[in-house]
Scaffold this active site. Structure first.
Site, PDB file in Angstrom:
ATOM      1  N   LYS A 136     -22.317 153.101  90.635  1.00 20.61           N
ATOM      2  CA  LYS A 136     -21.526 152.451  91.682  1.00 20.61           C
ATOM      3  C   LYS A 136     -22.248 152.559  93.024  1.00 20.61           C
ATOM      4  O   LYS A 136     -22.405 151.574  93.754  1.00 20.61           O
ATOM      5  CB  LYS A 136     -20.143 153.077  91.777  1.00 20.61           C
ATOM      6  CG  LYS A 136     -19.326 153.069  90.492  1.00 20.61           C
ATOM      7  CD  LYS A 136     -18.880 151.681  90.105  1.00 20.61           C
ATOM      8  CE  LYS A 136     -17.841 151.708  88.999  1.00 20.61           C
ATOM      9  NZ  LYS A 136     -18.320 152.271  87.724  1.00 20.61           N
ATOM     10  N   LYS A 171     -11.964 151.370  92.981  1.00 22.04           N
ATOM     11  CA  LYS A 171     -12.382 151.877  91.681  1.00 22.04           C
ATOM     12  C   LYS A 171     -13.010 153.258  91.816  1.00 22.04           C
ATOM     13  O   LYS A 171     -13.601 153.592  92.845  1.00 22.04           O
ATOM     14  CB  LYS A 171     -13.368 150.915  91.013  1.00 22.04           C
ATOM     15  CG  LYS A 171     -14.568 150.497  91.846  1.00 22.04           C
ATOM     16  CD  LYS A 171     -15.345 149.384  91.138  1.00 22.04           C
ATOM     17  CE  LYS A 171     -16.433 148.803  92.004  1.00 22.04           C
ATOM     18  NZ  LYS A 171     -17.153 147.704  91.332  1.00 22.04           N
ATOM     19  N   ARG A 221     -23.288 140.074  83.567  1.00 24.28           N
ATOM     20  CA  ARG A 221     -24.256 141.139  83.332  1.00 24.28           C
ATOM     21  C   ARG A 221     -25.643 140.508  83.283  1.00 24.28           C
ATOM     22  O   ARG A 221     -25.972 139.757  82.371  1.00 24.28           O
ATOM     23  CB  ARG A 221     -23.938 141.871  82.024  1.00 24.28           C
ATOM     24  CG  ARG A 221     -25.012 142.842  81.556  1.00 24.28           C
ATOM     25  CD  ARG A 221     -25.372 143.921  82.576  1.00 24.28           C
ATOM     26  NE  ARG A 221     -24.243 144.697  83.009  1.00 24.28           N
ATOM     27  CZ  ARG A 221     -23.739 145.750  82.366  1.00 24.28           C
ATOM     28  NH1 ARG A 221     -24.256 146.122  81.221  1.00 24.28           N
ATOM     29  NH2 ARG A 221     -22.719 146.418  82.879  1.00 24.28           N
ATOM     30  N   ARG A 236     -18.651 137.921  81.729  1.00 25.91           N
ATOM     31  CA  ARG A 236     -17.477 138.544  81.123  1.00 25.91           C
ATOM     32  C   ARG A 236     -16.254 138.063  81.898  1.00 25.91           C
ATOM     33  O   ARG A 236     -16.017 138.471  83.046  1.00 25.91           O
ATOM     34  CB  ARG A 236     -17.636 140.058  81.148  1.00 25.91           C
ATOM     35  CG  ARG A 236     -18.846 140.522  80.316  1.00 25.91           C
ATOM     36  CD  ARG A 236     -19.343 141.880  80.685  1.00 25.91           C
ATOM     37  NE  ARG A 236     -19.826 141.920  82.052  1.00 25.91           N
ATOM     38  CZ  ARG A 236     -20.232 143.031  82.665  1.00 25.91           C
ATOM     39  NH1 ARG A 236     -20.224 144.174  82.020  1.00 25.91           N
ATOM     40  NH2 ARG A 236     -20.652 142.985  83.906  1.00 25.91           N
ATOM     41  N   ARG A 244     -10.037 142.321  85.711  1.00 25.26           N
ATOM     42  CA  ARG A 244     -11.250 142.934  85.170  1.00 25.26           C
ATOM     43  C   ARG A 244     -11.864 142.045  84.087  1.00 25.26           C
ATOM     44  O   ARG A 244     -11.160 141.581  83.197  1.00 25.26           O
ATOM     45  CB  ARG A 244     -10.936 144.317  84.569  1.00 25.26           C
ATOM     46  CG  ARG A 244     -10.319 145.279  85.556  1.00 25.26           C
ATOM     47  CD  ARG A 244      -9.802 146.526  84.851  1.00 25.26           C
ATOM     48  NE  ARG A 244      -8.749 146.210  83.892  1.00 25.26           N
ATOM     49  CZ  ARG A 244      -8.216 147.095  83.046  1.00 25.26           C
ATOM     50  NH1 ARG A 244      -8.667 148.336  83.041  1.00 25.26           N
ATOM     51  NH2 ARG A 244      -7.262 146.733  82.217  1.00 25.26           N
ATOM     52  N   ASP A 284     -24.413 143.960  87.685  1.00 25.20           N
ATOM     53  CA  ASP A 284     -23.148 143.252  87.592  1.00 25.20           C
ATOM     54  C   ASP A 284     -23.048 142.319  88.793  1.00 25.20           C
ATOM     55  O   ASP A 284     -23.095 142.775  89.944  1.00 25.20           O
ATOM     56  CB  ASP A 284     -21.972 144.232  87.583  1.00 25.20           C
ATOM     57  CG  ASP A 284     -21.857 144.983  86.271  1.00 25.20           C
ATOM     58  OD1 ASP A 284     -22.556 144.604  85.318  1.00 25.20           O
ATOM     59  OD2 ASP A 284     -21.074 145.951  86.203  1.00 25.20           O
ATOM     60  N   GLU A 292     -22.533 146.165  91.043  1.00 24.29           N
ATOM     61  CA  GLU A 292     -22.937 147.446  90.476  1.00 24.29           C
ATOM     62  C   GLU A 292     -24.367 147.339  89.959  1.00 24.29           C
ATOM     63  O   GLU A 292     -24.823 146.252  89.589  1.00 24.29           O
ATOM     64  CB  GLU A 292     -22.017 147.878  89.321  1.00 24.29           C
ATOM     65  CG  GLU A 292     -20.603 148.241  89.753  1.00 24.29           C
ATOM     66  CD  GLU A 292     -19.768 148.782  88.610  1.00 24.29           C
ATOM     67  OE1 GLU A 292     -20.352 149.196  87.571  1.00 24.29           O
ATOM     68  OE2 GLU A 292     -18.529 148.790  88.747  1.00 24.29           O
ATOM     69  N   ASN A 294     -26.272 149.118  86.988  1.00 23.01           N
ATOM     70  CA  ASN A 294     -26.081 149.966  85.817  1.00 23.01           C
ATOM     71  C   ASN A 294     -27.422 150.410  85.254  1.00 23.01           C
ATOM     72  O   ASN A 294     -28.272 149.581  84.944  1.00 23.01           O
ATOM     73  CB  ASN A 294     -25.300 149.206  84.741  1.00 23.01           C
ATOM     74  CG  ASN A 294     -23.898 148.850  85.201  1.00 23.01           C
ATOM     75  OD1 ASN A 294     -22.989 149.648  85.091  1.00 23.01           O
ATOM     76  ND2 ASN A 294     -23.729 147.633  85.726  1.00 23.01           N
TER      77      ASN A 294
END
Length: 330
Positions: A136, A171, A221, A236, A244, A284, A292, A294
């Site tokens: 994050k 979050k 992604r 997504r 979400r 993301d 984000e 990742n």
């Protein structure tokens, strides 16, 4: 099983550090896709969990490893050929693929893996880079590409951020799969309760971002391998009124070519992250903003490959072999 090829001299044995193998959902698991491609190339596979790592004074870092072979079956997909304790430096590559949360045990595991590096192990992603890029918080370095973001445990600061941006996402910093994500709209309904819950009444730091309406088209992604973007992403898309898009939260995954904005973000961030020892990164992206970065165990290999035909696992193993060859020349 697919026909195997002789492994390159630089990659004959690989150790995967991951969650228990029996928990893998092989029809979608990215670590399984990596292992399958490695096996196809004739690489001998072994696996362990972070709990199996051990460092005894005066000795190298070892792990209780299981040498496995893939069966080609969906359920009983591996068999154990041998097990025992072995130094991590005995493997040509060590893949750190443990899923979040990035808790104290994950942190300690990176230190053991970094010591193994000092002893000659080649670990991907590099342990120090994993520690330096909390998934994050890492986005804060790239503010020009990110939405307005606040990291704090202060209820007062969060209320001021909401007053400025009106529609926000809150979050936890250690969440995954969409867990613990809340949206608070312009009316501020339940903002106090959400803040109290996520911050544990001011004892836990959280992240707050401006809500991006482009989430309706998907939380994309975008994979970067060896500094280069994969030309397809997995959007997504939230379902049933959800905010979400995470697949674990019921989102629908739709593979699609990278947009111009996706390419721009990936090309700006990719080389920087690769230079720090991050062979595989999953950005993301919502609309034209990255939310984000990742780095622990980025996923979506199989979904992209199944929908587009682009072999992401093959691209990854190509990059892994290239990285090992570059290390050998250094």
């Amino acid at each position: 099983m697919p026909e195997t090829r002789k492994p390159s001299a630089a990659l004959r044995r690989a150790l995967v550090v991951a969650d228990p193998l029996h928990t893998f959902a092989t029809y979608k698991d990215t670590t399984f896709a990596m292992m399958r491609e490695l096996a196809r190339r004739g690489v001998a596979l072994a696996a362990c969990e972070p709990a199996h790592l051990q460092w005894r004074s005066g000795e190298p870092v070892t792990a209780w490893v299981r040498e496995v072979e893939l069966t080609g079956a969906r359920d009983d997909w591996f068999r154990v050929r041998h097990q025992g304790r072995e130094a991590l430096s005995a493997f040509d590559a060590v893949l750190m693929r443990k899923d979040p949360p990035f808790d104290a045990e994950y942190f300690y595991a990176t230190h053991l893996l970094q010591q193994a590096e000092r002893e000659g192990a080649r670990v991907f992603n590099r342990p120090a880079a994993l520690r330096d890029h909390p998934e994050k918080l890492a986005v804060m370095e790239f503010a020009a590409w990110a939405p307005p973001t606040l990291v704090t445990r202060s209820a007062e600061a969060i209320r001021a951020f909401h007053a400025e941006h009106r529609d926000i996402i809150l979050k936890p910093l250690d969440g995954m799969g969409g867990r613990g994500i809340f949206r608070v709209g312009p009316d501020g309904m339940n903002l106090g309760a959400v803040v109290e819950t996520l911050t544990a009444n001011g004892h836990t730091t959280i992240m707050v971002q401006r809500y991006l309406p482009a989430i309706a088209q998907g939380d994309k992604r975008v994979l970067i391998i060896g500094g280069e973007p994969v030309p397809y992403c997995l959007a997504r898309i939230p379902q049933g009124g959800e905010v979400r898009g995470n697949l674990a939260a019921g989102g629908r995954g739709v593979a699609q070519p990278l947009s111009d904005a996706d390419w721009a973000i990936a090309r700006a961030l990719g080389p920087q992250l690769a230079a720090r020892g991050l062979l595989l990164v999953g950005l993301d992206v919502i609309g034209d903003r990255v939310t984000e970065v990742n780095v622990t165990s980025p996923t979506c290999f199989q979904e992209i490959t199944q929908q587009t035909g682009f072999d992401v696992a093959a691209r990854f193993v190509d990059a892994l072999q290239a990285a090992l060859a570059a290390d050998a020349r250094a």
